[in-house]
Motif scaffolding. Structure first.
Motif, PDB file in Angstrom:
ATOM      1  N   ALA B 110     -23.688 -31.902  -2.632  1.00 52.43           N
ATOM      2  CA  ALA B 110     -24.351 -31.296  -3.793  1.00 52.43           C
ATOM      3  C   ALA B 110     -23.596 -31.553  -5.086  1.00 52.43           C
ATOM      4  O   ALA B 110     -24.158 -31.453  -6.171  1.00 52.43           O
ATOM      5  N   SER B 111     -22.310 -31.896  -4.956  1.00 55.68           N
ATOM      6  CA  SER B 111     -21.537 -32.096  -6.173  1.00 55.68           C
ATOM      7  C   SER B 111     -21.920 -33.407  -6.857  1.00 55.68           C
ATOM      8  O   SER B 111     -21.558 -33.643  -7.994  1.00 55.68           O
ATOM      9  N   PHE B 112     -22.646 -34.265  -6.153  1.00 54.78           N
ATOM     10  CA  PHE B 112     -23.218 -35.441  -6.799  1.00 54.78           C
ATOM     11  C   PHE B 112     -24.598 -35.050  -7.297  1.00 54.78           C
ATOM     12  O   PHE B 112     -25.479 -34.758  -6.491  1.00 54.78           O
ATOM     13  N   LYS B 114     -27.335 -36.069  -7.960  1.00 53.21           N
ATOM     14  CA  LYS B 114     -28.637 -36.556  -7.525  1.00 53.21           C
ATOM     15  C   LYS B 114     -29.075 -36.018  -6.162  1.00 53.21           C
ATOM     16  O   LYS B 114     -30.204 -36.217  -5.756  1.00 53.21           O
ATOM     17  N   HIS B 118     -28.292 -30.155  -4.771  1.00 53.26           N
ATOM     18  CA  HIS B 118     -27.578 -29.787  -6.004  1.00 53.26           C
ATOM     19  C   HIS B 118     -28.048 -28.436  -6.566  1.00 53.26           C
ATOM     20  O   HIS B 118     -27.247 -27.522  -6.761  1.00 53.26           O
ATOM     21  N   PHE B 121     -27.306 -25.320  -4.393  1.00 55.69           N
ATOM     22  CA  PHE B 121     -25.941 -24.797  -4.429  1.00 55.69           C
ATOM     23  C   PHE B 121     -25.599 -24.147  -5.767  1.00 55.69           C
ATOM     24  O   PHE B 121     -24.826 -23.194  -5.809  1.00 55.69           O
ATOM     25  N   ILE B 122     -26.183 -24.656  -6.854  1.00 56.32           N
ATOM     26  CA  ILE B 122     -25.961 -24.001  -8.151  1.00 56.32           C
ATOM     27  C   ILE B 122     -26.520 -22.576  -8.110  1.00 56.32           C
ATOM     28  O   ILE B 122     -25.842 -21.616  -8.481  1.00 56.32           O
TER      29      ILE B 122
END
Lengths: 209, 209
Positions: B110-112, B114, B118, B121-122
């Motif tokens: 998720a830290s990428f 795209k 993503h 998780f935010i």
């Protein structure tokens, strides 16, 4: 490395060059956007030529992580090996998101026993933990931390927080990783001087029963 | 969900069944060893039939994580929403390594920006953080924690530690995640009652300057 002598030395030098180039490319582009081709090109090799030096993309990236650790320890940590040195590494991380991505990705992959990064992360964790224990003891000798520290648990908590904060920071670059770790250190310090016999603390502890 | 009415209800029920089955399969086999085929089979579907309900493997697994959060909140957390409830979730995690693997893997992915996980998780981080702030304030009202808590930072530290400890635990199952988080809570408590004006604390702080 014994390979550095004799006919192998040219190969070793090229390996070092590839690692340096790969570190640069990952720092600039991030892990997911880095292709073998990009690294090969900048190192003046074909993708097949690159694989002559590193058996697989995984092996190359584990060596990138290893090279990065060597660089960080030499630049920020050794020979001080104190908590401030560790914070310097974290502050530096905030300037190389691509490497933090690689680290986070591989440490997740490493949790599956079969990934080639598994043993790298087990060893790395043991090393970081031993550094951290030293840093805590050093701060106790210096009188910065008091006597009440559960060194093993505190070391694990600092490392776990640093890992989790890097993940939070990748999702939200406004997270100040260093400030959070300083706060954790303050908490360890407060706990280290806490007088467990004071009525206030005993009253608070009663809530846990 | 409005889709639960009328002709869609059968589809919704099947979706729920698939999620339940997928949760089971991932808990048993781990994320990396789970194939679409395994989930489809146990849900009485072909792999293509499975993809009729979830557009991609990523979408299915994000829904698995969502279903797992709903289950955990309902079982362990709500309506207490206190730190003990959070520890209960972590203790439960230690019984489902497959789901912890999935969580760690997807939070790294998720830290990428795209990756489809993503935004999940935010949002999840924001929700967990707000739960944690509540838990801290509740403990302050109850008198367990004293007045000196940097709530925002403490909440982030607890979440970061929990994430990092899950990773340590996947590498070494002897790591007691709950004991470490209880220790962190003790440190927050010690800090919350620390008298910043005492000579000892001031002396210790001088090391930071």
């Amino acid at each position: 490395m014994s390979k550095a002598r004799g006919p192998y030395s040219k190969g070793v030098a090229k390996r070092e060059e590839i690692l340096r180039v790969a570190l640069e490319v990952v720092s600039e582009n991030g892990y997911h956007n880095t292709l073998n081709r990009d690294i090969a090109e900048r190192a003046g090799l074909s993708p097949t030529g690159l694989m002559h030096y590193f058996g697989s993309k995984e092996e190359l990236f584990i060596e990138v992580l290893r090279a990065r650790d060597r660089h960080d320890v030499a630049t920020f940590w050794d020979p001080r090996r104190d908590f401030r040195g560790f914070l310097d590494v974290i502050a530096h991380n905030a300037t190389v998101p691509g490497l933090v991505q690689l680290y986070i990705e591989y440490s997740a992959e490493a949790s599956f026993g079969k990934h080639p990064a598994h043993s790298f992360f087990i060893e790395r964790h043991e090393r970081t933990r031993s550094f951290m224990r030293e840093a805590i003891q050093k701060a106790q000798y210096a009188g910065e931390l008091g006597p009440n520290v559960q060194t093993e648990e505190a070391a694990n908590l600092i490392i776990a927080s640093a890992d989790g904060l890097q993940q939070q920071w990748l999702l939200d670059p406004s997270v100040d990783m260093v400030a959070h770790l300083e706060r954790l250190w303050d908490l360890i310090r407060a706990g280290s001087w806490a007088d467990e016999k004071s009525p206030l603390v005993q009253e608070a502890q009663a809530f846990r029963q």
